[in-house]
Scaffold this motif. Structure first.
Motif, PDB file in Angstrom:
ATOM      1  N   SER A  34      10.799  32.590 -23.201  1.00 13.04           N
ATOM      2  CA  SER A  34      11.614  31.627 -23.936  1.00 13.04           C
ATOM      3  C   SER A  34      12.760  31.101 -23.078  1.00 13.04           C
ATOM      4  O   SER A  34      13.284  31.816 -22.216  1.00 13.04           O
ATOM      5  CB  SER A  34      12.184  32.287 -25.202  1.00 13.04           C
ATOM      6  N   PRO A  35      13.164  29.847 -23.304  1.00 12.86           N
ATOM      7  CA  PRO A  35      14.314  29.310 -22.585  1.00 12.86           C
ATOM      8  C   PRO A  35      15.605  30.000 -23.033  1.00 12.86           C
ATOM      9  O   PRO A  35      15.678  30.544 -24.142  1.00 12.86           O
ATOM     10  CB  PRO A  35      14.309  27.832 -22.976  1.00 12.86           C
ATOM     11  N   SER A  36      16.601  29.950 -22.188  1.00 17.24           N
ATOM     12  CA  SER A  36      17.848  30.691 -22.450  1.00 17.24           C
ATOM     13  C   SER A  36      18.538  30.247 -23.735  1.00 17.24           C
ATOM     14  O   SER A  36      19.251  31.026 -24.362  1.00 17.24           O
ATOM     15  CB  SER A  36      18.806  30.544 -21.269  1.00 17.24           C
ATOM     16  N   GLY A  37      18.316  29.012 -24.166  1.00 16.39           N
ATOM     17  CA  GLY A  37      18.992  28.520 -25.358  1.00 16.39           C
ATOM     18  C   GLY A  37      18.245  28.752 -26.659  1.00 16.39           C
ATOM     19  O   GLY A  37      18.730  28.356 -27.723  1.00 16.39           O
ATOM     20  N   GLU A  38      17.077  29.413 -26.612  1.00 21.31           N
ATOM     21  CA  GLU A  38      16.310  29.620 -27.849  1.00 21.31           C
ATOM     22  C   GLU A  38      17.010  30.628 -28.743  1.00 21.31           C
ATOM     23  O   GLU A  38      17.401  31.712 -28.305  1.00 21.31           O
ATOM     24  CB  GLU A  38      14.893  30.092 -27.515  1.00 21.31           C
ATOM     25  N   GLN A 138      10.321  23.744 -34.263  1.00 26.72           N
ATOM     26  CA  GLN A 138      11.566  24.495 -34.157  1.00 26.72           C
ATOM     27  C   GLN A 138      11.768  25.480 -35.302  1.00 26.72           C
ATOM     28  O   GLN A 138      12.640  26.346 -35.241  1.00 26.72           O
ATOM     29  CB  GLN A 138      12.767  23.518 -34.121  1.00 26.72           C
ATOM     30  N   SER A 139      10.982  25.337 -36.355  1.00 27.00           N
ATOM     31  CA  SER A 139      11.105  26.233 -37.510  1.00 27.00           C
ATOM     32  C   SER A 139       9.716  26.554 -38.047  1.00 27.00           C
ATOM     33  O   SER A 139       8.709  25.969 -37.635  1.00 27.00           O
ATOM     34  CB  SER A 139      11.961  25.589 -38.602  1.00 27.00           C
ATOM     35  N   ILE A 140       9.701  27.500 -38.974  1.00 31.89           N
ATOM     36  CA  ILE A 140       8.445  27.896 -39.618  1.00 31.89           C
ATOM     37  C   ILE A 140       8.759  28.284 -41.057  1.00 31.89           C
ATOM     38  O   ILE A 140       9.833  28.823 -41.351  1.00 31.89           O
ATOM     39  CB  ILE A 140       7.769  29.055 -38.850  1.00 31.89           C
ATOM     40  N   SER A 141       7.845  27.997 -41.962  1.00 26.33           N
ATOM     41  CA  SER A 141       8.078  28.273 -43.374  1.00 26.33           C
ATOM     42  C   SER A 141       7.052  29.258 -43.908  1.00 26.33           C
ATOM     43  O   SER A 141       5.978  29.425 -43.316  1.00 26.33           O
ATOM     44  CB  SER A 141       8.008  26.971 -44.189  1.00 26.33           C
ATOM     45  N   PRO A 142       7.347  29.904 -45.055  1.00 31.30           N
ATOM     46  CA  PRO A 142       6.361  30.812 -45.662  1.00 31.30           C
ATOM     47  C   PRO A 142       5.093  30.117 -46.145  1.00 31.30           C
ATOM     48  O   PRO A 142       4.147  30.786 -46.539  1.00 31.30           O
ATOM     49  CB  PRO A 142       7.143  31.427 -46.830  1.00 31.30           C
ATOM     50  N   ASP A 143       5.081  28.780 -46.120  1.00 32.42           N
ATOM     51  CA  ASP A 143       3.848  28.054 -46.417  1.00 32.42           C
ATOM     52  C   ASP A 143       2.966  27.929 -45.189  1.00 32.42           C
ATOM     53  O   ASP A 143       1.803  27.521 -45.301  1.00 32.42           O
ATOM     54  CB  ASP A 143       4.176  26.645 -46.935  1.00 32.42           C
TER      55      ASP A 143
END
Length: 259
Positions: A34-38, A138-143
């Protein structure tokens, strides 16, 4: 050729598999880690370029239906399902050694080299050409995956926390056709855990019952918060350990003479 393909399809079906359960992954290079800013990254996710060769990987984790065929055939006890159900749910409560033994048995039955993915192959397949924390962005959901929906990441909204595994094809596949690369169960990899990424991530540790070094598990589980599902997120377990949050996925090697 057609007769051989039909014969191979029949062999696969006998062991709970179909030819279209395999996804062919073209070889290539990518930035692993991962990049340092993640957000929520750890130091053990050092970003570095690696190259992997072509391979074929099961589009879902190995299910109870598949693994139970193996247990019945070798007259072994069946791993517990925590009363959640078997069938199309991912097999759990299996050690690294049990996963390797299944690979060896299945390979002999279908006359093809079967193994666990290396850590590098696993992340390459998970990312499916993306460079974001998840293949979903950039995100993930429970769906989109099975994890603890009481927690959020990257602006996502809260949702269900199912508290158990789900069927392996319940959520959308990534761009390369693979289901459950994020969440549901951690997946054993063939590689020995290497804190600094000095090359073991590219290697298959194989069978050595005397080697008790921790093996890599990837992907996060139904119990994890979303940051633990990131494509670069890593974990480790002793190879003799079995747990209700851990399963595995298998690779079919591509040879010069076909598969």
């Amino acid at each position: 050729m057609q007769r051989e393909k039909a014969h191979q399809a029949a062999r696969l079906l006998k062991y709970g598999l179909r030819e279209n359960d395999w996804i062919s992954i073209a070889g290539g290079s990518f930035l692993m880690g991962s990049p340092s800013g993640e957000k929520n990254r750890f130091e053990n996710e050092r970003q570095h370029e690696v190259e992997v060769k072509q391979f074929e990987i099961l589009k879902t984790p190995v299910t109870f239906a598949m693994f139970d065929i193996y247990c019945k055939a070798i007259q072994s006890s069946f791993p517990g399902d925590e009363t959640w159900g078997r069938g199309n749910r991912p097999v759990i409560n299996v050690s690294y050694w049990s996963a390797l033994e299944y690979c060896q048995w299945l390979g002999e039955k279908i006359d093809a080299p079967i193994r666990l993915p290396t850590e590098a192959e696993w992340e390459y397949a998970c990312r499916a050409g993306t460079d974001t924390p998840f293949w979903t962005g950039q995100s993930i959901s429970p769906d989109q995956a099975n994890f603890d929906g009481n927690y959020t990441y990257g602006g996502s909204e809260k949702g269900l926390s199912r508290g158990q595994t789900t069927p392996v094809d319940q959520f959308p596949a990534n761009p390369w056709g693979l289901h459950d690369m994020h969440g549901n169960v951690w997946e054993w990899c063939a590689s020995i855990y290497d804190e600094t990424y000095s090359g073991l991530e590219l290697q298959d540790a194989g069978f050595d019952y005397e080697d008790h070094r921790e093996r890599v598990v990837r992907g996060g589980s139904w119990h994890n918060v979303p940051s633990g599902l990131r494509s670069a997120s890593r974990n480790k377990l002793r190879p003799d350990y079995h747990y209700l949050r851990v399963g595995f996925r298998i690779v079919r090697e591509v040879t010069t003479n076909g598969v």
